[in-house]
Design a protein around this motif. Structure first.
Motif, PDB file in Angstrom:
ATOM      1  N   TYR A   1       6.137   0.472  -4.884  1.00  0.00           N
ATOM      2  CA  TYR A   1       4.890   1.476  -5.116  1.00  0.00           C
ATOM      3  C   TYR A   1       4.209   0.732  -6.489  1.00  0.00           C
ATOM      4  O   TYR A   1       2.986   1.070  -6.319  1.00  0.00           O
ATOM      5  CB  TYR A   1       5.638   2.763  -5.758  1.00  0.00           C
ATOM      6  N   ASN A   2       4.779   0.059  -7.303  1.00  0.00           N
ATOM      7  CA  ASN A   2       3.953  -0.539  -8.335  1.00  0.00           C
ATOM      8  C   ASN A   2       3.583  -1.877  -8.205  1.00  0.00           C
ATOM      9  O   ASN A   2       3.132  -2.603  -9.098  1.00  0.00           O
ATOM     10  CB  ASN A   2       4.886  -0.350  -9.733  1.00  0.00           C
ATOM     11  N   ASN A   3       3.985  -2.619  -7.089  1.00  0.00           N
ATOM     12  CA  ASN A   3       3.606  -3.749  -6.642  1.00  0.00           C
ATOM     13  C   ASN A   3       4.098  -4.863  -7.684  1.00  0.00           C
ATOM     14  O   ASN A   3       3.617  -5.673  -8.107  1.00  0.00           O
ATOM     15  CB  ASN A   3       2.015  -4.096  -6.665  1.00  0.00           C
TER      16      ASN A   3
ATOM     17  N   ARG B   1       0.835  -1.198  -0.027  1.00  0.00           N
ATOM     18  CA  ARG B   1       0.099   0.082   0.205  1.00  0.00           C
ATOM     19  C   ARG B   1       0.842   1.198   0.025  1.00  0.00           C
ATOM     20  O   ARG B   1       0.304   2.269   0.213  1.00  0.00           O
ATOM     21  CB  ARG B   1      -0.689  -0.047   1.159  1.00  0.00           C
TER      22      ARG B   1
ATOM     23  N   GLU C   1      -7.535  -1.630  -2.749  1.00  0.00           N
ATOM     24  CA  GLU C   1      -7.638  -0.477  -3.422  1.00  0.00           C
ATOM     25  C   GLU C   1      -8.723  -0.535  -4.550  1.00  0.00           C
ATOM     26  O   GLU C   1      -8.799  -1.401  -5.309  1.00  0.00           O
ATOM     27  CB  GLU C   1      -6.206  -0.096  -3.776  1.00  0.00           C
TER      28      GLU C   1
ATOM     29  N   THR D   1       6.824  12.369  -2.643  1.00  0.00           N
ATOM     30  CA  THR D   1       7.185  11.823  -4.041  1.00  0.00           C
ATOM     31  C   THR D   1       8.259  10.600  -3.573  1.00  0.00           C
ATOM     32  O   THR D   1       8.572  10.540  -2.394  1.00  0.00           O
ATOM     33  CB  THR D   1       7.634  12.688  -4.939  1.00  0.00           C
ATOM     34  N   GLN D   2       8.093   9.664  -4.555  1.00  0.00           N
ATOM     35  CA  GLN D   2       9.203   8.860  -4.470  1.00  0.00           C
ATOM     36  C   GLN D   2      10.761   9.245  -4.089  1.00  0.00           C
ATOM     37  O   GLN D   2      11.227   8.802  -3.427  1.00  0.00           O
ATOM     38  CB  GLN D   2       9.313   7.791  -5.687  1.00  0.00           C
TER      39      GLN D   2
ATOM     40  N   ARG E   1       1.977   3.047  -2.435  1.00  0.00           N
ATOM     41  CA  ARG E   1       1.313   4.161  -3.290  1.00  0.00           C
ATOM     42  C   ARG E   1       0.055   4.964  -2.365  1.00  0.00           C
ATOM     43  O   ARG E   1       0.209   6.578  -2.457  1.00  0.00           O
ATOM     44  CB  ARG E   1       0.793   3.759  -4.465  1.00  0.00           C
TER      45      ARG E   1
ATOM     46  N   MET F   1       1.882   7.098   0.510  1.00  0.00           N
ATOM     47  CA  MET F   1       2.660   8.163  -0.049  1.00  0.00           C
ATOM     48  C   MET F   1       1.681   9.344  -0.386  1.00  0.00           C
ATOM     49  O   MET F   1       1.886  10.573  -0.151  1.00  0.00           O
ATOM     50  CB  MET F   1       3.470   7.964  -1.345  1.00  0.00           C
ATOM     51  N   ALA F   2       0.497   8.930  -0.987  1.00  0.00           N
ATOM     52  CA  ALA F   2      -0.710  10.025  -1.581  1.00  0.00           C
ATOM     53  C   ALA F   2      -1.116  10.669  -0.276  1.00  0.00           C
ATOM     54  O   ALA F   2      -1.205  11.862  -0.386  1.00  0.00           O
ATOM     55  CB  ALA F   2      -1.793   9.200  -2.010  1.00  0.00           C
TER      56      ALA F   2
ATOM     57  N   SER G   1      10.317   1.873  -6.147  1.00  0.00           N
ATOM     58  CA  SER G   1       9.605   1.879  -7.394  1.00  0.00           C
ATOM     59  C   SER G   1       8.829   0.420  -7.426  1.00  0.00           C
ATOM     60  O   SER G   1       7.692   0.360  -7.901  1.00  0.00           O
ATOM     61  CB  SER G   1      10.440   1.972  -8.776  1.00  0.00           C
TER      62      SER G   1
END
Length: 67
Positions: free
Chosen positions: A34-36, A4, A67, A15-16, A6, A9-10, A31
């Motif tokens: 973040y992108n699973n 989770r 999500e 940011t990354q 992403r 962070m939101a 990365s």
């Protein structure tokens, strides 16, 4: 299993790049989470992320897509 990162962070509006600089983690590591697209995660990475976001491991990773 889903990460989770992403969502967390939101919520924190970072940011990354900001996360990488704050925690000293590699861009590739962030990365992938973040992108699973990860196969395994280092224990130290999990601890850093949980501490940073003030969450438990169950808040960072879920067994199903919520999500």
């Amino acid at each position: 299993m889903r990460c989770r990162l992403r969502v967390l962070m939101a919520e924190k509006e970072i940011t990354q790049i900001q996360l990488r600089e704050s925690l000293g983690l590699g861009s590739n590591t962030i990365s992938k989470l973040y992108n699973n697209r990860f196969d395994r995660v280092d224990r130290e990475t999990i601890e850093k992320l949980c501490d940073y976001f003030g969450v438990e491991i169950g808040d960072l990773f879920t067994l199903k897509d919520e999500e």
